[in-house]
Design a protein around this motif. Structure first.
Motif, PDB file in Angstrom:
ATOM      1  N   VAL A 167     -26.704  22.573  60.986  1.00  0.00           N
ATOM      2  CA  VAL A 167     -26.036  21.358  60.519  1.00  0.00           C
ATOM      3  C   VAL A 167     -24.597  21.712  60.138  1.00  0.00           C
ATOM      4  O   VAL A 167     -24.370  22.686  59.412  1.00  0.00           O
ATOM      5  CB  VAL A 167     -26.755  20.728  59.320  1.00  0.00           C
ATOM      6  CG1 VAL A 167     -25.945  19.550  58.758  1.00  0.00           C
ATOM      7  CG2 VAL A 167     -28.146  20.251  59.718  1.00  0.00           C
ATOM      8  N   VAL A 181     -28.326  19.020  51.718  1.00  0.00           N
ATOM      9  CA  VAL A 181     -28.414  19.385  53.138  1.00  0.00           C
ATOM     10  C   VAL A 181     -29.009  20.779  53.283  1.00  0.00           C
ATOM     11  O   VAL A 181     -29.864  21.021  54.151  1.00  0.00           O
ATOM     12  CB  VAL A 181     -27.026  19.299  53.799  1.00  0.00           C
ATOM     13  CG1 VAL A 181     -27.066  19.900  55.207  1.00  0.00           C
ATOM     14  CG2 VAL A 181     -26.550  17.857  53.852  1.00  0.00           C
ATOM     15  N   VAL A 185     -32.314  21.622  55.459  1.00  0.00           N
ATOM     16  CA  VAL A 185     -32.297  22.621  56.535  1.00  0.00           C
ATOM     17  C   VAL A 185     -33.395  23.657  56.316  1.00  0.00           C
ATOM     18  O   VAL A 185     -34.105  24.045  57.249  1.00  0.00           O
ATOM     19  CB  VAL A 185     -30.908  23.296  56.617  1.00  0.00           C
ATOM     20  CG1 VAL A 185     -30.952  24.522  57.524  1.00  0.00           C
ATOM     21  CG2 VAL A 185     -29.872  22.316  57.124  1.00  0.00           C
ATOM     22  N   VAL A 193     -26.051  26.116  57.595  1.00  0.00           N
ATOM     23  CA  VAL A 193     -25.111  25.011  57.444  1.00  0.00           C
ATOM     24  C   VAL A 193     -23.694  25.549  57.616  1.00  0.00           C
ATOM     25  O   VAL A 193     -23.383  26.648  57.146  1.00  0.00           O
ATOM     26  CB  VAL A 193     -25.256  24.345  56.055  1.00  0.00           C
ATOM     27  CG1 VAL A 193     -24.274  23.189  55.896  1.00  0.00           C
ATOM     28  CG2 VAL A 193     -26.694  23.874  55.832  1.00  0.00           C
ATOM     29  N   VAL A 220     -25.023  29.665  54.423  1.00  0.00           N
ATOM     30  CA  VAL A 220     -23.953  28.683  54.606  1.00  0.00           C
ATOM     31  C   VAL A 220     -22.745  29.429  55.164  1.00  0.00           C
ATOM     32  O   VAL A 220     -22.334  30.454  54.610  1.00  0.00           O
ATOM     33  CB  VAL A 220     -23.593  27.990  53.276  1.00  0.00           C
ATOM     34  CG1 VAL A 220     -22.400  27.045  53.480  1.00  0.00           C
ATOM     35  CG2 VAL A 220     -24.786  27.231  52.724  1.00  0.00           C
TER      36      VAL A 220
END
Length: 313
Positions: A167, A181, A185, A193, A220
């Motif tokens: 994402v 988010v 995920v 992400v 991330v």
């Protein structure tokens, strides 16, 4: 007469031939190469990712791979951060503080976790550290977050023999949306992400808390330029899908979710930026019979991730 012979001469210069192409076209192409040598094959991408990881990736520009340290200020925020497992290096406690229930719980949680330094400091020092905020005698220092490289997310998926499910957030500035988010995920088997380096939410204490611990196991990555990062994914054979209220495709009809895919979610209200929207391979809309104009990033990402997980099951 000699001049006439020159004019009527049929002699021509060098001719361009086939170079043997016709002859070679009749020859066999030999045995089929192994999957690792076939362009675009999943096994080739996995082999290439291992080579890149072994060789080491060039470091990103200073400041793009690591955030700055952060302070959580106040008794309730400090206790909540410690309860949710937000990473911390030091708990500062004001000298001669009133020892209420929240102070005792903060000290207990920090001691139980281990690895958190307990420092006693006079009130003027805490005032200076927090720029005069109402710290109530408790300040928690959160260490810098170590961001991944965007390509590392896809490489890790291929290393596990899976199609990447990533994402990317475009213009999302609320850390709580980022945390939500990250949590989605993790719940639906995604691989990470991606956030832009500028004008976007980062992995702050608020994002950690909203992720409910998922940030500890879901990477991330931070991209210096989100559009270029998406183009790099496309060159690796990954489909880039943008969420848009006016998308040309409907979520239920999107076959791309069953393969390697990056889902791009824009901010609530503004949606995708122009360049990012133009970069996407396809823009998809989420049907909303209730008539809502838009969904926040966390909810929208969760819906699409569920659909992707359902198709891959």
């Amino acid at each position: 007469m000699a001049g006439n012979n020159r004019r009527m001469s049929g002699k021509k210069g060098a001719q361009v031939g086939s170079g043997g192409q016709r002859r070679r076209g009749l020859e066999g192409k030999g045995p089929t190469p192994p999957a690792e040598m076939r362009k675009g094959h999943a096994k080739q991408r996995a082999a290439q990712s291992k080579v890149r990881r072994a060789q080491g990736r060039p470091q990103q520009r200073r400041g793009s791979g690591r955030s700055s340290s952060e302070l959580v200020v106040g008794r309730n925020p400090v206790v909540e951060a410690l309860r949710e497992g937000v990473p911390a290096t030091t708990l500062y406690v004001q000298q001669f503080i009133d020892n209420d229930e929240r102070v005792r719980e903060a000290l207990q949680l920090a001691a139980e976790r281990g690895g958190i330094n307990l420092m006693e400091a006079p009130r003027p020092e805490l005032d200076r550290m927090t720029n005069g905020l109402n710290h109530q005698g408790l300040v928690l220092q959160v260490p810098p977050y170590e961001y991944a490289h965007p390509e590392d997310l896809a490489d890790a998926a291929y290393d596990e023999g899976e199609d990447p499910l990533i994402v990317a957030l475009d213009g999302v500035t609320d850390p709580r949306n980022l945390g939500a988010v990250v949590r989605s995920v993790s719940a639906f088997g995604g691989h990470g992400v991606v956030v832009p380096e500028r004008r976007a939410a980062g992995m702050t204490a608020g994002a950690w808390k909203t992720s409910a611990g998922a940030a500890a196991r879901t990477p991330v990555a931070r991209a210096t330029n989100l559009t270029r990062a998406l183009e790099t994914y496309q060159k690796a054979g990954i489909t880039v899908v943008g969420l848009a209220a006016d998308g040309e495709a409907e979520l239920g009809d999107l076959e791309a979710l069953s393969g390697p895919v990056v889902i791009v979610v824009g901010s609530e209200g503004k949606g995708l930026s122009r360049l990012v929207g133009e970069t996407c391979d396809v823009r998809v809309r989420i049907p909303m019979p209730g008539g809502a104009e838009s969904l926040n990033a966390g909810v929208a990402a969760g819906i699409v991730l569920y659909e992707a997980a359902r198709r891959r099951a």
